[in-house]
Scaffold this motif. Structure first.
Motif, mmCIF file in Angstrom:
data_model
loop_
_atom_site.group_PDB
_atom_site.id
_atom_site.type_symbol
_atom_site.label_atom_id
_atom_site.label_comp_id
_atom_site.label_asym_id
_atom_site.label_seq_id
_atom_site.Cartn_x
_atom_site.Cartn_y
_atom_site.Cartn_z
ATOM 1 N N TYR A 120 -6.553 -18.211 1.483
ATOM 2 C CA TYR A 120 -7.720 -18.720 2.193
ATOM 3 C C TYR A 120 -7.965 -20.175 1.792
ATOM 4 O O TYR A 120 -8.287 -20.459 0.633
ATOM 5 N N PRO A 121 -7.824 -21.118 2.726
ATOM 6 C CA PRO A 121 -7.974 -22.535 2.392
ATOM 7 C C PRO A 121 -9.382 -23.048 2.655
ATOM 8 O O PRO A 121 -10.127 -22.534 3.502
ATOM 9 N N THR A 122 -9.752 -24.107 1.942
ATOM 10 C CA THR A 122 -10.984 -24.814 2.249
ATOM 11 C C THR A 122 -10.767 -25.717 3.462
ATOM 12 O O THR A 122 -9.672 -25.796 4.024
ATOM 13 N N THR A 123 -11.842 -26.423 3.827
ATOM 14 C CA THR A 123 -11.771 -27.304 4.998
ATOM 15 C C THR A 123 -11.139 -28.657 4.686
ATOM 16 O O THR A 123 -10.975 -29.474 5.588
ATOM 17 N N ALA A 124 -10.780 -28.902 3.430
ATOM 18 C CA ALA A 124 -10.223 -30.206 3.047
ATOM 19 C C ALA A 124 -8.943 -30.492 3.829
ATOM 20 O O ALA A 124 -8.171 -29.575 4.153
ATOM 21 N N PRO A 125 -8.685 -31.747 4.149
ATOM 22 C CA PRO A 125 -7.468 -32.094 4.883
ATOM 23 C C PRO A 125 -6.217 -31.571 4.179
ATOM 24 O O PRO A 125 -6.044 -31.739 2.970
ATOM 25 N N GLY A 126 -5.359 -30.942 4.947
ATOM 26 C CA GLY A 126 -4.089 -30.443 4.434
ATOM 27 C C GLY A 126 -4.131 -29.046 3.854
ATOM 28 O O GLY A 126 -3.080 -28.422 3.673
ATOM 29 N N ALA A 127 -5.314 -28.525 3.545
ATOM 30 C CA ALA A 127 -5.396 -27.219 2.886
ATOM 31 C C ALA A 127 -4.903 -26.098 3.786
ATOM 32 O O ALA A 127 -4.181 -25.188 3.350
ATOM 33 N N SER A 128 -5.267 -26.133 5.043
ATOM 34 C CA SER A 128 -4.825 -25.090 5.967
ATOM 35 C C SER A 128 -3.308 -25.094 6.108
ATOM 36 O O SER A 128 -2.660 -24.036 6.078
ATOM 37 N N GLU A 129 -2.719 -26.277 6.224
ATOM 38 C CA GLU A 129 -1.260 -26.380 6.321
ATOM 39 C C GLU A 129 -0.604 -25.860 5.044
ATOM 40 O O GLU A 129 0.424 -25.188 5.088
ATOM 41 N N ASP A 130 -1.206 -26.167 3.893
ATOM 42 C CA ASP A 130 -0.680 -25.658 2.626
ATOM 43 C C ASP A 130 -0.660 -24.131 2.623
ATOM 44 O O ASP A 130 0.301 -23.511 2.163
ATOM 45 N N ALA A 131 -1.748 -23.514 3.101
ATOM 46 C CA ALA A 131 -1.834 -22.056 3.118
ATOM 47 C C ALA A 131 -0.783 -21.448 4.045
ATOM 48 O O ALA A 131 -0.134 -20.458 3.701
ATOM 49 N N VAL A 132 -0.606 -22.045 5.208
ATOM 50 C CA VAL A 132 0.393 -21.541 6.166
ATOM 51 C C VAL A 132 1.793 -21.673 5.588
ATOM 52 O O VAL A 132 2.596 -20.725 5.625
ATOM 53 N N THR A 133 2.107 -22.837 5.055
ATOM 54 C CA THR A 133 3.445 -23.084 4.518
ATOM 55 C C THR A 133 3.741 -22.184 3.328
ATOM 56 O O THR A 133 4.858 -21.668 3.186
ATOM 57 N N THR A 134 2.748 -21.975 2.478
ATOM 58 C CA THR A 134 2.944 -21.109 1.312
ATOM 59 C C THR A 134 3.122 -19.659 1.731
ATOM 60 O O THR A 134 3.963 -18.941 1.165
ATOM 61 N N ALA A 135 2.371 -19.216 2.724
ATOM 62 C CA ALA A 135 2.548 -17.854 3.226
ATOM 63 C C ALA A 135 3.951 -17.669 3.794
ATOM 64 O O ALA A 135 4.616 -16.652 3.542
ATOM 65 N N GLU A 136 4.427 -18.648 4.550
ATOM 66 C CA GLU A 136 5.782 -18.571 5.103
ATOM 67 C C GLU A 136 6.826 -18.530 3.996
ATOM 68 O O GLU A 136 7.811 -17.771 4.077
ATOM 69 N N TYR A 137 6.623 -19.334 2.979
ATOM 70 C CA TYR A 137 7.532 -19.341 1.827
ATOM 71 C C TYR A 137 7.568 -17.966 1.156
ATOM 72 O O TYR A 137 8.646 -17.444 0.833
ATOM 73 N N MET A 138 6.407 -17.379 0.933
ATOM 74 C CA MET A 138 6.348 -16.064 0.300
ATOM 75 C C MET A 138 7.059 -15.014 1.134
ATOM 76 O O MET A 138 7.810 -14.170 0.621
#
Length: 216
Positions: A120-138
């Motif tokens: 679950y990402p915060t609204t900070a720039p880039g956080a949502s992309e980080d969450a998506v990319t990390t989920a894909e990696y996992m």
């Protein structure tokens, strides 16, 4: 708390485990992270944020739910919450990660209700992309074929700083990328959940320019 300061300029990361005492994957993973060597920047780890609840193996401590004591824009409401937030704020972090587990799986009909297998990402720039990319990696590298598709990690809903939770306060007061990591306890072993959370943190830190190093 445990501080890994490389003395090399770089990002500051904070990892918190054990907000709820009956979620051992988080505090065990954080207990491993506290010993990590990193290539640059500073890593602040609070592995056992709620020691009374951990000792009792309970969700709550004597003051209730610790993760409801961090009102955005205000002073945390218990001494323990104030101590935790004081550490986080004093280090002016670039990323904050809070490790949890849930009895069920986010947006799935199997098993009990829950919010696991999501970042679950915060609204900070880039956080949502980080969450998506990390989920894909996992899902690609750390979710073996023995798990049905409903165990796949995904990005959870965005944390907008409107609730008195630690990462909501991170969003509202600090404006930096923050993440709630939730693995599921539904038909998974503690070792599996712990390893998932270790790898999620590793990937999120790497996304923010902090790489774990290994002694030869």
């Amino acid at each position: 708390m445990y501080i890994t300061d490389t003395q090399t300029e770089g990002p500051v990361a904070v990892v918190v485990g054990g907000i709820q005492g009956n979620e051992p994957a988080g505090y065990q993973a954080a207990g491993g992270i506290k010993t990590w060597s990193i290539n640059r920047g500073t890593l602040v780890t609070i592995p056992r944020a709620n020691p009374v609840a951990i000792q009792r193996d309970t969700y709550l401590n004597d003051n209730g739910n610790l993760n409801r004591k961090f009102p955005p824009g205000e002073t945390p409401t218990t001494p323990l919450a104030r101590a935790i937030w004081g550490v986080i704020a004093s280090y002016d972090p670039d990323i904050v990660i809070n490790l949890h587990s849930s009895q069920g799986i986010y947006e799935e009909d199997v098993g009990p209700d829950g919010v696991g297998q999501a970042i679950y990402p915060t609204t900070a720039p880039g956080a949502s992309e980080d969450a998506v990319t990390t989920a894909e990696y996992m899902n690609r590298y750390h979710l073996d074929d023995s798990f049905p598709d409903y165990y796949r990690f995904q990005r959870g809903n965005t944390i907008d700083g409107t609730r008195p939770y630690l990462v909501h306060k991170t969003d509202a007061d600090l404006g930096v990328p923050g993440f709630i990591v939730e693995s599921t306890r539904y038909e998974t072993s503690l070792a599996t959940r712990r390893n998932w959370e270790l790898n999620i943190v590793h990937h999120l830190l790497d996304r923010h320019g902090i790489d774990r190093t290994y002694e030869s």
